[in-house]
Design an enzyme around this catalytic site. Structure first.
Site, PDB file in Angstrom:
ATOM      1  N   GLY A  29       0.763  -1.202  -0.012  1.00  0.00           N
ATOM      2  CA  GLY A  29       0.049  -0.054  -0.142  1.00  0.00           C
ATOM      3  C   GLY A  29       0.936   1.370  -0.032  1.00  0.00           C
ATOM      4  N   GLY A  30       0.237   2.542   0.321  1.00  0.00           N
ATOM      5  CA  GLY A  30       1.025   3.705   0.221  1.00  0.00           C
ATOM      6  C   GLY A  30       1.942   3.914   1.159  1.00  0.00           C
ATOM      7  N   MET A  31       1.823   3.186   2.450  1.00  0.00           N
ATOM      8  CA  MET A  31       2.623   3.349   3.497  1.00  0.00           C
ATOM      9  C   MET A  31       3.127   2.070   4.141  1.00  0.00           C
ATOM     10  SD  MET A  31      -0.156   4.862   6.419  1.00  0.00           S
ATOM     11  CE  MET A  31       1.161   4.872   7.519  1.00  0.00           C
ATOM     12  N   VAL A  34       2.324  -5.819   3.329  1.00  0.00           N
ATOM     13  CA  VAL A  34       1.658  -7.039   4.109  1.00  0.00           C
ATOM     14  C   VAL A  34       2.538  -8.533   3.636  1.00  0.00           C
ATOM     15  CG1 VAL A  34      -0.493  -8.186   4.671  1.00  0.00           C
ATOM     16  CG2 VAL A  34      -0.431  -5.535   4.171  1.00  0.00           C
ATOM     17  N   LYS A  49       1.592  -6.941   8.753  1.00  0.00           N
ATOM     18  CA  LYS A  49       1.623  -5.704   8.175  1.00  0.00           C
ATOM     19  C   LYS A  49       2.917  -4.732   8.732  1.00  0.00           C
ATOM     20  CE  LYS A  49      -1.399  -1.921   6.619  1.00  0.00           C
ATOM     21  NZ  LYS A  49      -2.575  -1.333   6.597  1.00  0.00           N
ATOM     22  N   ASP A 142     -10.849   5.835   3.668  1.00  0.00           N
ATOM     23  CA  ASP A 142     -10.009   5.088   2.640  1.00  0.00           C
ATOM     24  C   ASP A 142     -10.816   3.713   2.104  1.00  0.00           C
ATOM     25  OD1 ASP A 142      -8.131   5.013   0.744  1.00  0.00           O
ATOM     26  OD2 ASP A 142      -6.619   3.771   1.779  1.00  0.00           O
TER      27      ASP A 142
END
Length: 381
Positions: A29-31, A34, A49, A142
């Site tokens: 993901g963006g940050m 996983v 994660k 989100d």
């Protein structure tokens, strides 16, 4: 330890907290990243994660990551991905979550539009999860197909509360907009504080995309999307979509927050509760129940028929009486029913010609009862 796992956890050569082994990447993901994981203490598969290495030194990213762990752990619901543990290993924060097969709603949409019954069921479970979050004062911020996962049995799981906001607090800086652009409400594009209505808007966009296979506003930059949302209407849903479902999705995507559902629970109720039955058409009422006037004529005709039968019986009784020896008066006995019905008229309870047939004398002992306002009961007398 299952085959394929390694103790080389995040390149440290050690188990995470002496307990969790990891292997291949499940998603990015963006940050965060996983990975597939294994809990050696409880002997179960997990998902681990961890914050992107390049963000480890960013205080704001670390704060959001820690907030995700607290927010998700505080929400216990069958439609929310469960958080089992959190910690930090070699300076890298991580979250241990339940392990899911990996299929997301984005994967399903990529294959084409989904049946509307399936879309309604998915949205209902997403909204149930968000309703729990909203009741706890948490806004997801989100909601998108990639954050909607499925269990092996097909149950929906909402994931990634990484940028969730607790009502009354905000981790963003002035002018900063967080979230995936295509699912941001006009309010969020304008930089207003996040509210449950923003999650509702995102669910509407997700529902639209699931039904059509495309986003209502496909622009992928903040500026182009802002202009599109403010000046355009999304293409209409396909014609076979249930009108009630279409109405819920369209209301969720309303450009103004006060036109949308207040929160996820209100939208879920509108989506899952039966719609009130539409009012009956006056035409249907008139064709299904005989009009009052015709029924009144039917009663009148039945009464007249009874009178005629009684008169015939009376005449028959008189004709069977022996003729007296004395001459009878030449003036005939008046027949009170002679002028009631013309010989050529046959009573018909449903024919307008009956309106000309009325008793000529008050000799009808029991005229039809006058009825009150019966149309409130569907026209019954």
């Amino acid at each position: 330890m299952p085959q394929g796992f390694t103790v080389d956890a995040m390149s440290t050569g050690e188990l995470l907290c002496g307990r969790y082994a990891v292997r291949g990447v499940l998603g990015r993901g963006g940050m965060a990243v996983v990975r597939d994981g294994w809990d050696g203490r409880l002997g179960r598969a997990v998902a681990v994660k961890s914050l992107h290495p390049q963000l480890v030194g960013d205080a704001e990213s670390r704060r959001r990551f820690a907030h995700e762990a607290r927010a998700a752990a505080a929400l216990s619901h069958p439609n929310i991905v469960a958080v089992h543990d959190s910690g930090e290993h070699a300076g890298v924060p991580f979250i241990v979550m339940e392990r899911l097969p990996g299929t997301t709603l984005a994967d399903l949409i990529a294959r084409g539009p989904l049946p509307q019954d399936r879309v309604r069921a998915i949205l209902a479970e997403v909204l149930a999860a968000l309703a729990t979050a909203h009741a706890a004062g948490i806004v997801h911020r989100d909601v998108k197909p990639g954050n909607i996962l499925f269990t092996a049995s097909g149950r929906v799981k909402v994931a990634d509360f990484g940028i969730a906001k607790t009502v009354g607090t905000d981790h963003t800086v002035a002018g900063q907009v967080l979230g995936t652009v295509a699912y941001l409400s006009p309010d969020r594009l304008l930089g207003t504080p996040a509210t449950p209505s923003d999650d509702v808007y995102a669910v509407g966009v997700v529902g639209y995309e699931a039904l059509t296979g495309r986003r209502p506003f496909p622009q992928d930059t903040l500026g182009s999307l802002s202009r599109a949302i403010m000046t355009e209407r999304p293409p209409a849903l396909r014609g076979d979509v249930d009108p009630a479902t279409a109405a819920v999705i369209e209301r969720a995507m309303a450009p103004r927050a006060d036109w949308r559902f207040a929160d996820a629970e209100e939208m879920r109720a509108a989506l899952t509760e039966p719609s009130p039955a539409p009012p009956r058409s006056p035409t249907l009422v008139m064709t299904s129940v005989p009009p009052r006037r015709n029924r009144r004529f039917a009663l009148l005709g039945a009464g007249l028929l009874a009178v005629i039968v009684a008169a015939a019986a009376l005449i028959s009784d008189v004709s069977d009486t022996p003729t007296p020896s004395t001459p009878t008066p030449s003036t005939p006995t008046p027949d009170p029913f002679a002028t009631t019905v013309a010989p050529s008229v046959t009573p018909s309870p449903l024919t307008p010609t009956i309106t000309a047939i009325t008793p000529a004398t008050p000799s009808v002992a029991n005229p039809p009862r006058k009825h009150g306002h019966g149309h409130a009961r569907g026209g019954e007398g």
